[in-house]
Design an enzyme around this catalytic site. Structure first.
Site, PDB file in Angstrom:
ATOM      1  N   ASP A  25       0.791  -1.251   0.000  1.00 18.58           N
ATOM      2  CA  ASP A  25       0.000   0.000   0.000  1.00 18.58           C
ATOM      3  C   ASP A  25       0.816   1.290   0.000  1.00 18.58           C
ATOM      4  O   ASP A  25       0.427   2.273   0.653  1.00 18.58           O
ATOM      5  CB  ASP A  25      -0.946   0.005   1.208  1.00 18.58           C
ATOM      6  CG  ASP A  25      -1.928  -1.144   1.184  1.00 18.58           C
ATOM      7  OD1 ASP A  25      -1.935  -1.914   0.212  1.00 18.58           O
ATOM      8  OD2 ASP A  25      -2.696  -1.277   2.161  1.00 18.58           O
ATOM      9  N   LYS A 134      -6.833  -4.564  -3.320  1.00 17.77           N
ATOM     10  CA  LYS A 134      -7.589  -5.124  -2.201  1.00 17.77           C
ATOM     11  C   LYS A 134      -8.482  -4.035  -1.604  1.00 17.77           C
ATOM     12  O   LYS A 134      -8.215  -2.841  -1.760  1.00 17.77           O
ATOM     13  CB  LYS A 134      -6.650  -5.707  -1.137  1.00 17.77           C
ATOM     14  CG  LYS A 134      -5.689  -4.694  -0.494  1.00 17.77           C
ATOM     15  CD  LYS A 134      -4.689  -5.413   0.411  1.00 17.77           C
ATOM     16  CE  LYS A 134      -3.723  -4.453   1.072  1.00 17.77           C
ATOM     17  NZ  LYS A 134      -4.330  -3.585   2.088  1.00 17.77           N
ATOM     18  N   CYS A 167      -2.447  -2.747   7.657  1.00 15.26           N
ATOM     19  CA  CYS A 167      -2.346  -3.610   6.487  1.00 15.26           C
ATOM     20  C   CYS A 167      -1.127  -4.526   6.521  1.00 15.26           C
ATOM     21  O   CYS A 167      -1.191  -5.674   6.065  1.00 15.26           O
ATOM     22  CB  CYS A 167      -2.349  -2.766   5.222  1.00 15.26           C
ATOM     23  SG  CYS A 167      -3.889  -1.838   5.007  1.00 15.26           S
TER      24      CYS A 167
END
Length: 232
Positions: A25, A134, A167
């Site tokens: 991310d 995601k 995450c």
């Protein structure tokens, strides 16, 4: 060929051919001026700080022939697929409650296919590298991440990116539950709050995986991979 990596809580053996580097991310949304964090006053230093270390990790993985995977945390492009007030995701993710009537916010908030949801330019994936979109913290949830790892023959997953207590930690835990060996490269991971970053590292190395540092990881690869050419 088995390489022995210094890590906590103990050293761990791995094979480069059965390992992968994952970048979690590292997106415009979280890091760049004009991104969602920037527009809403959230500190972005934790993401900007790890760009150089992740660049180095990527260079070593690529030089060693280790597969590289990226993840992007995105809001679905189709509004019908987005979480609403009846979902806990809506209440725990400010992005779902953002005012999308503002064009700057719509660009920034991380909708799939927009600038905010893209990986920062400094860490752009190369041809042949995997990018997994995601909607939840873990890369394993509602994605093909596990399938890709299995097709690649991966056993050890080296994890970098942000945020460490969200995450990154969720992906490491799910890696463990899927019987991979998760190893966090701690100076390639960042969290907004240092305390929660440290708490996540402690939890991972206590119960779910291992924690190493970039110098240990790169030196192990450089010394252990035959004919390795260190990147500039």
């Amino acid at each position: 060929m088995q390489l022995n990596l210094r890590a906590e809580p103990e050293a761990i053996d791995f094979e480069v051919s059965k390992s992968a580097l994952c970048v979690i991310d590292m997106q415009n949304y979280d890091i760049k001026p004009g991104g969602f964090f920037d527009l809403t006053g959230v500190d972005t230093e934790h993401g900007r700080r790890v760009i150089p270390t992740i660049q180095r990790a990527l260079a070593y993985a690529r030089a060693a022939g280790m597969p590289v995977l990226f993840t992007r945390m995105v809001i679905p492009a189709d509004p019908m697929l987005r979480a609403g007030p009846d979902s806990p995701w809506y209440w725990k993710s400010a992005a779902y409650r953002a005012d999308l009537s503002d064009p700057a916010m719509e660009r920034a908030v991380g909708i799939d296919g927009t600038w905010g949801g893209e990986i920062v330019e400094e860490l752009s994936p190369q041809d042949g590298e995997y990018v997994i979109a995601k909607n939840l913290y873990s890369a394993f949830q509602r994605t093909d991440f596990d399938l890709v790892l299995k097709r690649l023959g991966v056993r050890h997953l080296f994890i970098t990116g942000i945020g460490t207590p969200t995450c990154v930690e969720a992906t490491a835990r799910d890696a463990y539950f899927h019987e991979y060996f998760p190893v966090l490269i701690e100076d390639c991971c960042g969290g907004i709050i240092l305390e929660t970053h440290d708490q996540a590292l402690f939890a991972i190395k206590r119960r779910y995986g291992w924690v190493t540092d970039l110098d240990s990881w790169t030196s192990t690869i450089a010394e252990g991979v035959p004919d390795f050419q260190a990147p500039d």
